[in-house]
Write a protein that holds these residues in place. Structure first.
Motif, PDB file in Angstrom:
ATOM      1  N   GLY A 100       3.622  -7.164 -15.852  1.00 48.46           N
ATOM      2  CA  GLY A 100       3.416  -6.281 -16.987  1.00 48.46           C
ATOM      3  C   GLY A 100       1.997  -6.349 -17.539  1.00 48.46           C
ATOM      4  N   GLU A 101       1.363  -7.495 -17.393  1.00 52.88           N
ATOM      5  CA  GLU A 101      -0.001  -7.672 -17.883  1.00 52.88           C
ATOM      6  C   GLU A 101      -1.056  -7.248 -16.861  1.00 52.88           C
ATOM      7  N   HIS A 102      -0.714  -7.240 -15.570  1.00 56.08           N
ATOM      8  CA  HIS A 102      -1.719  -7.029 -14.528  1.00 56.08           C
ATOM      9  C   HIS A 102      -1.521  -5.798 -13.646  1.00 56.08           C
ATOM     10  N   TRP A 103      -0.509  -4.977 -13.917  1.00 59.28           N
ATOM     11  CA  TRP A 103      -0.217  -3.881 -13.002  1.00 59.28           C
ATOM     12  C   TRP A 103      -1.378  -2.899 -12.866  1.00 59.28           C
ATOM     13  N   ALA A 122       0.853  -1.186   0.000  1.00 58.53           N
ATOM     14  CA  ALA A 122       0.000   0.000   0.000  1.00 58.53           C
ATOM     15  C   ALA A 122       0.895   1.245   0.000  1.00 58.53           C
ATOM     16  N   PRO A 123       0.307   2.425  -0.179  1.00 62.46           N
ATOM     17  CA  PRO A 123       1.123   3.651  -0.178  1.00 62.46           C
ATOM     18  C   PRO A 123       1.963   3.847   1.086  1.00 62.46           C
ATOM     19  N   ASP A 124       1.525   3.320   2.227  1.00 63.26           N
ATOM     20  CA  ASP A 124       2.291   3.486   3.462  1.00 63.26           C
ATOM     21  C   ASP A 124       3.385   2.425   3.630  1.00 63.26           C
ATOM     22  N   GLY A 125       3.538   1.533   2.646  1.00 58.12           N
ATOM     23  CA  GLY A 125       4.573   0.506   2.707  1.00 58.12           C
ATOM     24  C   GLY A 125       4.143  -0.788   3.383  1.00 58.12           C
ATOM     25  N   ALA A 126       2.947  -0.799   3.956  1.00 63.24           N
ATOM     26  CA  ALA A 126       2.399  -2.014   4.565  1.00 63.24           C
ATOM     27  C   ALA A 126       1.829  -2.912   3.465  1.00 63.24           C
ATOM     28  N   PRO A 127       1.599  -4.184   3.773  1.00 63.55           N
ATOM     29  CA  PRO A 127       0.956  -5.042   2.775  1.00 63.55           C
ATOM     30  C   PRO A 127      -0.373  -4.441   2.328  1.00 63.55           C
ATOM     31  N   GLU A 161      -5.663  -0.478  -9.350  1.00 60.57           N
ATOM     32  CA  GLU A 161      -7.082  -0.290  -9.038  1.00 60.57           C
ATOM     33  C   GLU A 161      -7.460  -0.958  -7.711  1.00 60.57           C
ATOM     34  N   ALA A 162      -6.746  -2.022  -7.345  1.00 65.67           N
ATOM     35  CA  ALA A 162      -7.013  -2.738  -6.094  1.00 65.67           C
ATOM     36  C   ALA A 162      -6.321  -2.086  -4.897  1.00 65.67           C
ATOM     37  N   GLY A 163      -5.568  -1.000  -5.124  1.00 60.85           N
ATOM     38  CA  GLY A 163      -4.931  -0.280  -4.028  1.00 60.85           C
ATOM     39  C   GLY A 163      -3.451  -0.557  -3.846  1.00 60.85           C
ATOM     40  N   VAL A 164      -2.840  -1.275  -4.790  1.00 62.48           N
ATOM     41  CA  VAL A 164      -1.407  -1.550  -4.693  1.00 62.48           C
ATOM     42  C   VAL A 164      -0.639  -0.338  -5.202  1.00 62.48           C
ATOM     43  N   ASP A 165       0.305   0.131  -4.409  1.00 64.80           N
ATOM     44  CA  ASP A 165       1.122   1.292  -4.758  1.00 64.80           C
ATOM     45  C   ASP A 165       2.475   0.874  -5.335  1.00 64.80           C
ATOM     46  N   ASP A 214      -4.317 -10.586  -2.416  1.00 66.71           N
ATOM     47  CA  ASP A 214      -3.641 -11.848  -2.110  1.00 66.71           C
ATOM     48  C   ASP A 214      -2.320 -11.912  -2.864  1.00 66.71           C
ATOM     49  N   ASP A 215      -1.205 -11.973  -2.122  1.00 63.29           N
ATOM     50  CA  ASP A 215       0.094 -12.085  -2.784  1.00 63.29           C
ATOM     51  C   ASP A 215       0.549 -13.532  -2.906  1.00 63.29           C
TER      52      ASP A 215
END
Length: 73
Positions: free
Chosen positions: A40-43, A9-14, A48-52, A19-20
């Motif tokens: 490259g295909e899913h970034w 996330a933007p704060d560096g937390a998971p 959109e899911a909140g991954v920074d 699901d990783d």
């Protein structure tokens, strides 16, 4: 060997709710190239899911990252 992505996330937390695969032994990619191609295909979906940013991990060892998923200006 297993290659996985850690999603942050933007704060560096998971990133919550993303699901990783680290808890599933069948998760991951057989090669670094496969992992990078998948990213490259899913970034956009990840953003959109909140991954920074993401970290590439090989068998528990950080290979590189965090790498921002923000598009270039």
């Amino acid at each position: 060997m297993s290659w996985t992505w850690r999603f942050l996330a933007p704060d560096g937390a998971p990133a919550p709710g993303v699901d990783d695969g680290t808890g599933r032994p069948e998760a991951g990619f057989p090669t670094q190239s496969d992992a990078e191609s998948w990213l490259g295909e899913h970034w956009r979906d990840l953003v959109e899911a909140g991954v920074d940013s993401v970290v590439l991990v090989e068998d528990g060892r950080e290979v590189y990252g965090p790498m921002s998923l923000a598009p270039p200006d």
